[in-house]
Structure formats: structure tokens, C-alpha cells
Design an enzyme around this catalytic site. Structure first.
Site, short mmCIF file in Angstrom:
data_model
loop_
_atom_site.label_atom_id
_atom_site.label_comp_id
_atom_site.label_asym_id
_atom_site.label_seq_id
_atom_site.Cartn_x
_atom_site.Cartn_y
_atom_site.Cartn_z
N LYS A 75 37.67 37.27 48.36
CA LYS A 75 37.67 38.40 47.42
C LYS A 75 38.91 39.28 47.67
O LYS A 75 39.95 38.75 48.04
CB LYS A 75 36.36 39.18 47.54
N ASN B 169 35.30 32.50 49.89
CA ASN B 169 35.88 33.38 48.88
C ASN B 169 36.19 34.72 49.55
O ASN B 169 35.29 35.48 49.85
CB ASN B 169 34.85 33.56 47.74
N HIS C 246 33.06 34.01 38.44
CA HIS C 246 32.32 34.64 39.55
C HIS C 246 31.56 35.85 39.00
O HIS C 246 32.05 36.52 38.08
CB HIS C 246 33.30 35.07 40.65
N GLU D 142 31.26 38.77 39.97
CA GLU D 142 32.02 40.02 39.95
C GLU D 142 32.98 40.05 38.75
O GLU D 142 33.22 41.11 38.17
CB GLU D 142 32.76 40.20 41.28
N GLU E 159 25.04 31.23 42.15
CA GLU E 159 25.06 32.45 42.96
C GLU E 159 24.19 33.52 42.30
O GLU E 159 24.65 34.23 41.40
CB GLU E 159 26.49 32.98 43.08
N GLY F 258 26.42 39.64 48.58
CA GLY F 258 26.84 40.82 49.35
C GLY F 258 25.70 41.76 49.69
O GLY F 258 25.93 42.89 50.13
N SER G 93 25.15 35.68 50.34
CA SER G 93 24.76 36.00 51.72
C SER G 93 24.52 34.78 52.60
O SER G 93 23.59 34.76 53.40
CB SER G 93 23.53 36.92 51.71
P1 PGA Z 1 28.56 36.89 49.93
O1 PGA Z 1 29.41 36.53 48.63
O2 PGA Z 1 28.55 35.64 50.80
O3 PGA Z 1 29.33 38.02 50.57
O4 PGA Z 1 27.20 37.28 49.50
C1 PGA Z 1 29.28 35.26 48.01
C2 PGA Z 1 30.16 35.19 46.78
O5 PGA Z 1 30.27 36.19 46.07
O6 PGA Z 1 30.77 34.14 46.52
#
Ligand code: PGA
Length: 252
Positions: free
Chosen positions: A11, A9, A95, A97, A167, A173, A213
Site C-alpha cells: 500500500k 501489498n 482493490h 481501497e 478480500e 486492516g 488480516s
Molecule cells: P491487511 O490488508 O492484510 O492489512 O488486512 C490486505 C489487503 O488489503 O490486501
């Protein structure tokens, strides 16, 4: 029987030229890799040019979000009809976010998932608890509520095309990965819930990805767990070498 699945992803990262550069290097590094299903989710602006480059390769295309109508006066939105023509076979929905920054709820996630399924695109439905929810012992309750609300009324046939991504919000992140045991516990819970809601066949065939992560150094520990079928990778998918390492580490 569940083929490992690693999705990146991106983003809101990469211009078109940067995306094409990244994909060139990635295709070189993962050429011939057929033990793992691979997908990348670039921003909308890069979907079309990236799709042209992915044709005939072992990497599939995903979008990061969509709206549920085919067309209309919805300024700024992108429809599943448009995504299907571009060549997306997956689309991430719900997601964290989108849920936390843009205020999306389960009802919107469900409408998006349904619209994607109608256009032959597999939704990657994301669920996951926040840190306060985990600390209060409400992680499973939260995830159950999200699953219930985001998959309500989806048929068994449709469920064969749905991917779930767990997640935990506190791991996205932040560099804090859930331990393989913490992730396995939730994945087993999700699989159990799928069994109750859709039956044992769906539960045992549905891919449940872990996200938060994921890095080359922790993918193998996660993949060693029975109910973890792959990963949704954010930050580490922006670098071709690290994403390729995660893909190779995703093999069983
Ligand atoms: P990250 O994001 O690997 O940077 O923690 C994962 C995600 O939001 O899908």
C-alpha cells in the site's frame, strides 16, 4: 496443481531506501523457497530500484494499480506499458481501497485488467463484500456481480493468466480475519462461478487468494482449505520476518 501464491501489498508504505532495506532482509529469509510463488507490490516510486534487486531471485514484482491507456494526457497515472518495462509480472486491480476510497467500479477494473493482459502482466483482480452486505446475506451476490463486471469478455486464454483475490472489506486492516470456513465457502463459490463462466479447466487452474488480516498465526488454517490457494497480505507484509513466516506457512 495450483502452486501456493503469497503476495505482499505494501500500500502507501515505504520510501525507496526503506523498500530496499525490507527487500534485502526478505530475500535473505526466503532464499531458495521454491514451493511458493512470491510477489511484492511496493508503491510506484520503489518499483524500479526494487526490480533491479529482485533480478534472478525467487520474488516477483507487482504494482498496486494502473491506468488502461499506454500513454497520454492523464496526469498522475501510470500505464501497463511502463509497468511491463520496469519488470512487473503482476498488478493488483480493483482493490477495495480503490473501489471504496477512490470510487472505482467494475468497468474501470475490467479496462485495467484487459490493458495489463495486453502487456503480458497478470492482473490480480480483487473482489469482496462489505460488512453490511454480509450481514444482509448479500455477500455472494456482491462478489458474483463484481466477478461478472470485472471479467466480462475476458477470453479463456487470458483467464489462464488472471489471479483472483477474495478480500472481505470487513477483514482488511481490521485484525478480523474471515474464518477458514467462511473464506473457503466464498472461494468455492468463486471457483464454481469461474467454471460456469469459463469452463472447468479454468476453474480448477485459477489461483484464488484470500486477503484480509492474514498473519503468521492464521495462514496455515487458511491454506488447509481446498480452494484457498494463497494470500494477499497487507500489514503483515511490511515486516520481512512476518512476511517470510507467512510464505513458509503457505506451503502445502
Ligand atoms: P491487511 O490488508 O492484510 O492489512 O488486512 C490486505 C489487503 O488489503 O490486501
Amino acid at each position: 496443481m495450483r502452486k501456493p501464491f503469497i503476495a505482499g501489498n505494501w500500500k502507501m508504505h515505504k520510501t525507496v531506501s526503506q523498500a530496499l532495506e525490507l527487500i534485502e532482509e526478505l530475500l535473505r529469509l526466503v532464499a531458495g523457497e521454491d514451493e511458493v510463488r512470491i510477489a511484492i507490490a511496493p508503491p510506484f516510486t520503489s518499483l524500479y530500484p526494487v526490480a533491479q534487486r529482485l533480478k534472478g531471485s525467487n520474488v516477483e514484482l507487482s504494482a498496486q494499480d494502473c491506468f488502461w491507456e499506454d500513454e497520454g494526457a492523464y496526469t498522475g497515472e501510470i500505464s501497463p506499458l511502463m509497468l511491463a518495462e520496469v519488470g512487473c509480472t503482476y498488478c493488483i486491480v480493483g482493490h477495495s481501497e480503490r473501489r471504496h476510497i477512490f470510487g472505482e467500479g467494475n468497468e474501470e477494473v475490467l479496462r485495467k485488467a484487459r490493458a495489463l493482459l495486453e502487456h503480458g502482466i497478470s492482473p490480480i483482480v480483487c473482489v469482496g463484500e462489505t460488512l453490511p452486505e454480509r450481514e444482509k446475506g448479500q455477500a455472494m451476490e456482491t462478489v458474483k456481480h463484481q466477478l461478472h463486471g470485472s471479467l466480462k469478455g475476458i477470453t479463456k486464454e487470458e483467464m489462464t493468466r488472471v489471479v483472483i483475490a477474495y478480500e472481505p472489506v470487513w477483514a482488511i486492516g481490521t485484525g478480523k480475519t474471515a474464518t477458514p470456513q467462511q473464506a473457503q465457502e466464498m472461494h468455492a463459490f468463486i471457483r464454481d462461478w469461474l467454471g460456469q463462466a469459463f469452463g472447468g479447466d479454468i476453474a480448477s487452474s485459477c489461483s484464488i487468494l484470500y486477503g484480509g488480516s492474514v498473519k503468521p498465526t492464521n495462514i496455515q488454517g487458511l491454506m488447509a482449505m481446498e480452494d484457498i490457494d494463497g494470500a494477499l497480505v497487507g500489514g503483515a507484509s511490511l515486516d520481512a520476518a512476518s512476511f517470510a513466516q507467512i510464505i513458509k506457512g503457505g506451503k502445502r
